[in-house]
Scaffold this motif. Structure first.
Motif, mmCIF file in Angstrom:
data_model
loop_
_atom_site.group_PDB
_atom_site.id
_atom_site.type_symbol
_atom_site.label_atom_id
_atom_site.label_comp_id
_atom_site.label_asym_id
_atom_site.label_seq_id
_atom_site.Cartn_x
_atom_site.Cartn_y
_atom_site.Cartn_z
ATOM 1 N N LYS A 112 7.088 11.710 -2.143
ATOM 2 C CA LYS A 112 6.077 10.861 -2.752
ATOM 3 C C LYS A 112 6.730 9.821 -3.673
ATOM 4 O O LYS A 112 6.344 8.659 -3.695
ATOM 5 N N ARG A 113 7.730 10.275 -4.419
ATOM 6 C CA ARG A 113 8.412 9.347 -5.315
ATOM 7 C C ARG A 113 9.121 8.244 -4.533
ATOM 8 O O ARG A 113 9.119 7.086 -4.944
ATOM 9 N N ILE A 114 9.723 8.623 -3.421
ATOM 10 C CA ILE A 114 10.441 7.615 -2.631
ATOM 11 C C ILE A 114 9.465 6.579 -2.071
ATOM 12 O O ILE A 114 9.764 5.389 -1.996
ATOM 13 N N CYS A 115 8.284 7.041 -1.681
ATOM 14 C CA CYS A 115 7.255 6.108 -1.212
ATOM 15 C C CYS A 115 6.997 5.045 -2.270
ATOM 16 O O CYS A 115 6.904 3.855 -1.975
ATOM 17 N N PRO A 173 -1.372 8.112 -5.848
ATOM 18 C CA PRO A 173 0.072 8.030 -6.063
ATOM 19 C C PRO A 173 0.632 9.236 -6.797
ATOM 20 O O PRO A 173 1.789 9.569 -6.638
ATOM 21 N N THR A 174 -0.196 9.892 -7.594
ATOM 22 C CA THR A 174 0.364 10.971 -8.408
ATOM 23 C C THR A 174 0.102 12.358 -7.837
ATOM 24 O O THR A 174 0.573 13.339 -8.388
ATOM 25 N N ALA A 175 -0.620 12.440 -6.714
ATOM 26 C CA ALA A 175 -0.877 13.765 -6.145
ATOM 27 C C ALA A 175 0.444 14.338 -5.650
ATOM 28 O O ALA A 175 1.156 13.695 -4.907
ATOM 29 N N LEU A 225 0.849 -1.199 0.000
ATOM 30 C CA LEU A 225 0.000 0.000 0.000
ATOM 31 C C LEU A 225 0.878 1.239 0.000
ATOM 32 O O LEU A 225 1.808 1.357 0.792
ATOM 33 N N ILE A 226 0.578 2.161 -0.905
ATOM 34 C CA ILE A 226 1.236 3.466 -0.849
ATOM 35 C C ILE A 226 0.301 4.428 -0.153
ATOM 36 O O ILE A 226 -0.838 4.606 -0.562
ATOM 37 N N PHE A 227 0.780 5.014 0.924
ATOM 38 C CA PHE A 227 -0.060 5.900 1.713
ATOM 39 C C PHE A 227 -0.223 7.244 1.018
ATOM 40 O O PHE A 227 0.642 7.672 0.262
#
Ligand SMILES: Nc1ncnc2c1ncn2[C@@H]1O[C@H](COP(=O)(O)OP(=O)(O)OP(=O)(O)O)[C@@H](O)[C@H]1O
Ligand SMILES: Nc1ncnc2c1ncn2[C@@H]1O[C@H](COP(=O)(O)OP(=O)(O)OP(=O)(O)O)[C@@H](O)[C@H]1O
Ligand SMILES: [Mg+2]
Ligand SMILES: [Mg+2]
Lengths: 284, 251, 255, 284
Positions: D147-150, D167-169, D85-87
């Motif tokens: 965000k990218r590192i997540c 994911p892209t916000a 899951l990506i938060f």
């Protein structure tokens, strides 16, 4: 104060303590009542620039003048009576236990009475469509709801200058649109000077007067949206793109050789242009 | 967090009472319990406070949790007094060559202290269960506790939740990427958790300060204003206190 | 606060609530003297003894926070950290049980004894009011043992060792260790004088002291390790913080 | 496993401890290799739903089956080997001190050797265009970089099912586009099942197979993008809007009475439709 310069930046360079050079050679100024946009890719320096303008980052070479005075010589109180900054990440901004307390913090500190404060808080919550959440705990909000409360927290204070770091990121499309309408209204009716950092290229042309493009800490282009959004290639170089509408018309014009004049940036404009072209085609 | 009583029912009879009245009342009662020499008075207080807790329906689990530590201490204390101090021998046996002697005066002394502890703890427990934290804080500032102190209290209380919440968030994030898999990596995960928790806490405190200064914080938190005292509450408290005072005297 | 995850629940439970139930003979009054143990006179005496120190802390707080607006929130944060640390049960193998560290060593190092005492007072008050961990009447006594003794011991040890160029980790370790042991010495004094009744002071004092040893010896070492770990963590990851709090001079950080 | 059901949700209701009912009556299922979108306004329950699917929130009425087994009966290990899951908020996900350590946490826990881990980490960082930041402290990144590192942190683990919360916000347009391309590739080539919560209505039609609209914790509509995006009015009811392109064509069709057939949702489709119409007009 009409058209007087409120913020005047001349930053030679700014380095973070770990030696990342985040800004260099930035000379821009914001006039009273202007709505300015900062566009740039991730890591291009938008947040850094806003924090410098807000007096939070001080170790830069150069000068930042707020109403003619170097900002580093002003006390926090003098700065924050005039300027409000919305942080990109709501968790950096919210601190009180409940929504109401958080939004009320600013007005209370400005010395408003409890009644007046309460009125302002409710007004601001209504503006961001969150009036039913006043008693909810800050922790228990969704991301977009937190973002809204951040904005309400500043609206309740009534600043003359608003710096907004991606105010609409995380808002739903309706919220995004309403927020931009609200900002435009503040800007047009109350003369609030607004600087907004954003990635939303589709939103920009509808609302902004002025636009700067940041890339690797430098301003690479500036002007009205029409002047800035030109060829897709130029935009890709700075990791941006044209608004979808513009992209489509651009392709129709350059690849399919349809005789559009200037490239429209918004839905409304594009619709007019297409209708015009159709008339032309028919008449041929 | 269950360890705090914030989530308790807010609509019971005691929660509406002015926190200042409750605080002063509790302090006086505490003084009476501590300065009493026997064990009857503390038992009376204990009974009163226990019925108070039942009245506001404190969940049994939380209640037991709150009393578990003092109860444990009491047991130890009584045993200590019973076997190691006093002069009147009650019994004496030899087990595996060790002489174990119980003293009746030691036991009595131990029980007296035990009652004192139970009485005092129950007073505080009732106060804690029936009063929200912020109300207690503003009552403290009314009692002329310096404002700086109350402010630090408020910050600390707030950060406790923030830190615990962050701990939960980091724990979830780790779990999501298979943290705590196996003992060795589990220890490693736990180390990362505490380390980042500390660093995150400092960052958080910095961010919060910046945000507060931004919204006009100039070193003083705005405080809640007090409503005027209600005569009924004050006189009610006075009556109970005087009855208790008399009881203290004659019991 | 919501607890969503049972695994986490277990950790938090073991962190904060089990500490109440798993206490043993010696660690039961290890750092916090419980409500009601001290008779009125002693409670009053220790409270009077503690007040000047707290006042000193408040004075310092006022002075520091007038030049640095971020000081009060930082102090609040440290109080929360001390609160959590001193709620944390640590299994002690020798006694087969749990006791808790106090965290005053690290506070003393980071913000100096005055503020550290204030921090301890705040943490203790919240514990007393909402956890029945320690007490209101024994608040003064607890401040004297945990706050005053712990902070000074930690601070002075650290400063002394640093001034003779002992490295950061060892200084931190010793500071934590001595802060812990100083606290336990003082607690024993307070307890012995408080509950002795007609007994002689010395024998009871020694009895308590000895009862403490199985838990407090290893616990002191643990607290030392924890303090050293915390100092080193900050040194490696956020040296700027140590400089800001004047634990290190800027030139000690570069490189 | 082709076309077998991987996640099967039947949630009667979910309540947060403060009695907010965040989900009710949700019955959806994700088949192996599907790319599903969740669209909804702020506070509609997207994040909550993803957390339920990820086994983080357990106090719901109903059942969530992962490959046929009730998720609450699986151990964390069993769940998180399959699902990542990506938060929504990167600060909820990143915890290690440096970028490298954070991304390496997952692979190390999966038991990969140091060499293999390091390779995976660098590969993942390259995928999100952050390979030069490996040694940087997490704290010192911009929002979009975090965000990218997540995302990299999950990519390095190679899950079979990815749940992505916006994911892209916060990514710049180029990053957004690259990210979506990457996800599509994972989905098409490696058969990764993806569920994505998002507000980006403009992005959705280009990439998704399936789309559900959430409103106040209920699924109000579902189907392919064409089936879901119908009239602007329907979308406004749930605080969303049509993609800009669709909005423009919709207006041309319904207000200006130009004879478009179906409403195109993407730039490419719209371009084709417009060209066709122009041909028609010319021929008239
Ligand atoms: N505290 C910090 N310490 C060191 N470097 C930093 C710090 N904050 C940001 N940077 C770096 O400075 C550069 C500019 O960051 P900034 O946050 O201004 O970007 P941004 O334009 O706001 O990006 P985004 O669109 O992702 O929000 C980035 O390369 C970032 O890694
Ligand atoms: N921890 C919580 N405790 C109580 N209520 C919560 C909690 N988290 C979220 N909620 C509430 O549940 C509802 C759904 O929240 P959720 O985070 O799922 O929304 P979302 O669709 O992800 O919104 P967003 O687009 O803003 O991210 C909201 O009304 C929110 O206020
Ligand atoms: Mg930014
Ligand atoms: Mg969400």
């Amino acid at each position: 104060m009409e058209n007087s310069v409120r913020l005047d930046l001349d930053i030679k360079s700014f380095k973070y303590p770990d030696n990342t050079v985040a800004l260099s050679d930035i000379q821009i100024s914001m006039k009273s009542g202007e709505f300015t946009g900062l566009l740039g890719s991730n890591g291009s320096g938008k947040t850094t620039l806003l924090k410098v303008m807000d007096g939070l980052l001080k170790d830069f070479d150069g000068s930042v003048l707020l109403d003619g005075t170097e900002i580093r010589r002003l006390s926090p109180k003098e700065i924050y009576r005039k300027i409000g900054l919305i942080f990109q990440n709501p968790d950096e901004q919210l601190f009180a236990p409940t929504v109401f307390e958080d939004v009320a913090f600013g007005p209370l500190n400005m010395g408003f009475s409890e009644a007046e404060t309460s009125e302002r808080v409710l007004g601001a919550l209504r503006d961001v469509d969150m009036e039913h959440y006043a008693q909810k705990s800050i922790h228990n909000l969704s991301f977009g709801q937190k973002k809204r409360i951040c904005i309400a927290g500043l609206l309740a204070m009534g600043h003359e200058i608003l710096l907004m770091d991606e105010p609409t990121a995380g808002l739903d499309p309706m919220g995004e649109y309403r927020m931009m309408r609200l900002l435009t209204e503040l800007n047009r009716k109350k003369g609030v000077t607004i600087v907004m950092a954003t990635h939303s290229v589709d939103l920009v042309p509808v609302f902004l007067d002025n636009l700067y493009i940041l890339s690797r800490g430098k301003i690479v282009r500036g002007g009205s949206p029409e002047e800035v959004f030109t060829a897709p290639k130029d935009m890709e170089e700075v990791k941006l793109r044209l608004p979808h509408i513009a992209e489509m018309i651009y392709k129709l014009k350059h690849e399919d050789k349809i005789g559009f004049g200037k490239i429209p940036l918004t839905v409304g404009e594009a619709r007019r242009e297409i209708l015009k072209i159709m008339e032309d085609v028919k008449e041929d | 967090m269950q360890i705090f009583s914030e989530h308790l029912r807010k609509d019971h009879g005691l929660s509406g009472i002015d926190a200042r009245v409750k605080l002063v009342f509790a302090l006086v009662l505490l003084g009476l319990v501590l300065s009493y020499k026997g064990f009857i008075f503390p038992v009376v207080v204990l009974a009163g406070c226990l019925s108070g807790c039942i009245y506001i329906r404190v969940p049994l689990k939380i209640f037991l949790l709150r009393f578990s530590e003092p109860l444990f201490i009491i047991i130890i204390l009584v045993l200590l007094k019973f076997f190691f101090s006093g002069s009147e021998v009650m019994f004496s046996v030899e087990v595996f060559g060790i002489n174990i002697t119980g003293h009746s005066d030691g036991l009595k002394e131990g029980l007296t202290i035990a009652c004192r502890i139970l009485g005092a703890v129950s007073v505080l427990a009732l106060l804690g269960f029936s009063t929200p934290f912020t109300a207690l804080m503003s009552a403290l500032s009314w009692l002329r506790v310096p404002k700086g102190f109350v402010e630090i209290l408020m910050f600390a209380y707030r950060y406790i939740f923030v830190i615990l919440e962050d701990a939960q968030v980091i724990y979830n994030a780790q779990r999501n990427r298979l943290g705590y898999a196996g003992f060795r990596r589990g220890l490693g995960s736990f180390g990362t958790l505490t380390g980042s928790l500390v660093l995150k806490a400092f960052d958080r405190s910095h961010a919060i300060t910046v945000s507060m200064i931004q919204r006009g914080y100039d070193g003083d938190m705005p405080m809640l204003k007090h409503k005027p005292f209600r005569a009924l509450e004050v006189s009610g408290a006075l009556v109970i206190v005087s009855v208790m005072g008399v009881a203290w005297k004659i019991l | 606060m919501r607890i969503q995850n049972s695994g986490f629940k277990i950790i938090i439970l073991s962190l904060s609530t089990l500490c109440a139930s798993l206490f043993t003979a010696s660690s039961a009054y290890a750092m916090h003297i419980s409500e009601g143990i001290l008779p009125f006179n002693w409670a009053l005496l220790w409270s009077l003894a503690a007040m000047p120190f707290v006042a000193w802390g408040l004075y310092k707080l006022k002075k520091e926070s007038s030049v640095d607006l971020s000081f009060k929130p930082l102090v609040g944060l440290m109080a929360a950290v001390v609160f959590i640390i001193s709620c944390m049960p640590i299994p002690v193998p020798t006694a087969g049980t749990c006791s808790h560290p106090c965290g005053t060593g690290i506070a003393g190092i980071l913000v100096g004894p005055a503020i550290s005492i204030l921090i301890t007072a705040v943490a203790l008050l919240i514990q007393a009011l909402f956890l029945a961990h320690g007490g209101l009447s024994t608040w003064g006594a607890d401040i004297v043992s945990m706050g005053v003794m712990g902070s000074f011991a930690g601070y002075l040890t650290f400063k002394t060792l640093r001034s003779v160029k002992i490295n950061l980790a060892v200084s931190g370790f010793m500071a934590g260790l001595l802060a812990d042991w100083a606290t336990y010495l003082m607690t024993s004094v307070e307890l012995a004088s408080g509950i002795r009744g007609d007994e002689a002071f010395m024998p009871l004092f020694l009895k308590i002291l000895i009862a403490f040893i199985p838990t407090q010896l290893p616990l002191g070492i643990l607290e030392g390790a924890m303090t050293a770990g915390m100092v080193m963590l900050l040194y490696r990851k956020r040296p700027d913080l140590l400089v800001k709090m004047r634990v290190l001079k800027p030139e000690e950080v570069a490189g």
